[in-house]
Scaffold this motif. Structure first.
Motif, short mmCIF file in Angstrom:
data_model
loop_
_atom_site.label_atom_id
_atom_site.label_comp_id
_atom_site.label_asym_id
_atom_site.label_seq_id
_atom_site.Cartn_x
_atom_site.Cartn_y
_atom_site.Cartn_z
N LYS A 187 -57.81 116.17 85.46
CA LYS A 187 -57.79 117.43 86.22
C LYS A 187 -56.70 118.36 85.69
CE LYS A 187 -57.46 119.30 90.84
NZ LYS A 187 -57.24 119.05 92.25
N ARG A 188 -55.51 117.81 85.47
CA ARG A 188 -54.42 118.64 84.93
C ARG A 188 -54.77 119.15 83.53
NH1 ARG A 188 -50.99 114.35 86.96
NH2 ARG A 188 -50.81 113.66 84.79
N GLY A 189 -55.39 118.29 82.72
CA GLY A 189 -55.80 118.70 81.38
C GLY A 189 -56.82 119.81 81.41
N HIS A 190 -57.75 119.74 82.36
CA HIS A 190 -58.76 120.79 82.50
C HIS A 190 -58.10 122.11 82.89
CE1 HIS A 190 -62.30 122.63 84.82
NE2 HIS A 190 -62.50 122.83 83.54
N ALA A 192 -58.89 114.46 69.01
CA ALA A 192 -58.16 113.88 70.13
C ALA A 192 -57.97 112.38 69.95
CB ALA A 192 -58.90 114.15 71.44
N GLY A 193 -58.91 111.74 69.25
CA GLY A 193 -58.83 110.30 69.06
C GLY A 193 -57.82 109.86 68.02
N ILE A 194 -57.32 110.80 67.23
CA ILE A 194 -56.34 110.45 66.20
C ILE A 194 -54.95 110.60 66.78
CG2 ILE A 194 -55.42 111.04 63.93
CD1 ILE A 194 -58.26 112.05 63.24
N GLU A 195 -54.25 109.49 66.88
CA GLU A 195 -52.92 109.45 67.50
C GLU A 195 -52.01 110.54 66.95
OE1 GLU A 195 -50.12 108.26 70.10
OE2 GLU A 195 -52.07 107.32 69.95
N GLY A 196 -51.54 111.39 67.81
CA GLY A 196 -50.56 112.41 67.45
C GLY A 196 -51.12 113.66 66.82
N ARG A 197 -52.39 113.63 66.39
CA ARG A 197 -52.92 114.80 65.70
C ARG A 197 -53.03 116.03 66.61
NH1 ARG A 197 -58.30 115.52 62.07
NH2 ARG A 197 -57.67 117.49 61.18
N LEU A 240 -51.16 119.59 66.03
CA LEU A 240 -51.93 120.82 65.88
C LEU A 240 -51.58 121.85 66.95
CD1 LEU A 240 -55.46 119.43 64.95
CD2 LEU A 240 -53.81 120.52 63.43
N THR A 241 -51.38 121.38 68.18
CA THR A 241 -51.05 122.35 69.23
C THR A 241 -49.64 122.89 69.07
OG1 THR A 241 -50.40 120.57 70.73
CG2 THR A 241 -52.64 121.39 70.95
N ARG A 242 -48.73 122.06 68.62
CA ARG A 242 -47.34 122.51 68.49
C ARG A 242 -47.11 123.35 67.24
NH1 ARG A 242 -45.36 116.83 70.67
NH2 ARG A 242 -45.51 117.33 72.88
N GLU A 243 -47.82 123.06 66.16
CA GLU A 243 -47.63 123.79 64.91
C GLU A 243 -48.63 124.91 64.73
OE1 GLU A 243 -47.76 120.91 61.76
OE2 GLU A 243 -46.08 119.77 62.59
N GLY A 244 -49.78 124.81 65.40
CA GLY A 244 -50.85 125.77 65.20
C GLY A 244 -51.59 125.47 63.91
N HIS A 245 -52.73 126.09 63.72
CA HIS A 245 -53.50 125.95 62.48
C HIS A 245 -54.66 126.92 62.49
CE1 HIS A 245 -55.98 123.72 65.29
NE2 HIS A 245 -56.95 123.68 64.40
N TYR A 246 -55.13 127.30 61.31
CA TYR A 246 -56.28 128.18 61.17
C TYR A 246 -56.26 129.37 62.12
CZ TYR A 246 -58.19 124.19 58.61
OH TYR A 246 -58.38 123.17 57.74
N GLY A 247 -55.15 130.02 62.22
CA GLY A 247 -55.05 131.18 63.09
C GLY A 247 -54.74 130.87 64.53
N MET A 248 -54.71 129.57 64.90
CA MET A 248 -54.35 129.21 66.26
C MET A 248 -52.83 129.26 66.39
SD MET A 248 -55.06 125.70 68.36
CE MET A 248 -53.47 124.91 68.57
N THR A 286 -45.58 120.09 76.50
CA THR A 286 -44.78 118.88 76.65
C THR A 286 -45.65 117.68 76.26
OG1 THR A 286 -45.49 118.46 78.93
CG2 THR A 286 -43.56 119.92 78.62
N ASP A 287 -45.03 116.53 76.08
CA ASP A 287 -45.79 115.31 75.78
C ASP A 287 -46.80 115.02 76.89
OD1 ASP A 287 -44.43 114.98 73.40
OD2 ASP A 287 -43.02 113.51 74.22
N GLU A 288 -46.38 115.21 78.14
CA GLU A 288 -47.29 114.96 79.26
C GLU A 288 -48.48 115.92 79.22
OE1 GLU A 288 -47.33 114.40 84.10
OE2 GLU A 288 -45.70 115.56 83.22
N GLN A 289 -48.25 117.18 78.90
CA GLN A 289 -49.35 118.13 78.82
C GLN A 289 -50.33 117.76 77.70
OE1 GLN A 289 -46.83 121.64 78.51
NE2 GLN A 289 -47.70 122.42 80.43
#
Length: 101
Positions: free
Chosen positions: A26-29, A65-70, A74-82, A88-91
């Motif tokens: 729910k929090r992830g959604h 999502a299935g690849i540990e840490g990926r 990607l969310t912290r560094e961004g990629h392809y214009g993102m 946070t780790d919890e988020q």
């Protein structure tokens, strides 16, 4: 007969609680709706506003999502214009839980 009525009553009271998604999903959604929806389709079956951004329910996103840490990277560094996202780790865990659900 009384036992059957009691069982039906107990199950009907428990059913709404059983139907609710787990808290991380729910929090992830909710996080996805706030942080991801400008580019990615957040709802299953939706179309991404940005054609280059895979829907969160897609096979590609579940693979990421299935690849540990990926996803965290990607969310912290961004990629392809993102743009980078300050999550946070919890988020990140909650977002993973939603994508994998």
């Amino acid at each position: 007969m009384r036992r059957a009525i009691a069982l039906v009553a107990a199950l009907s009271l428990a059913a709404p609680a059983l139907a609710k998604p787990p808290a991380p999903v729910k929090r992830g959604h909710e996080l996805a709706r706030r942080a991801c929806a400008s580019c990615h389709a957040v709802e299953p079956g939706g179309t991404s506003p940005n054609p280059k951004a895979a829907p969160l329910a897609s096979r590609d996103m579940r693979h990421v999502a299935g690849i540990e840490g990926r996803l965290a990277r990607l969310t912290r560094e961004g990629h392809y214009g993102m743009p980078p996202q300050a999550l946070t780790d919890e988020q990140v865990r909650d977002l993973l839980a939603y994508i994998e659900s």
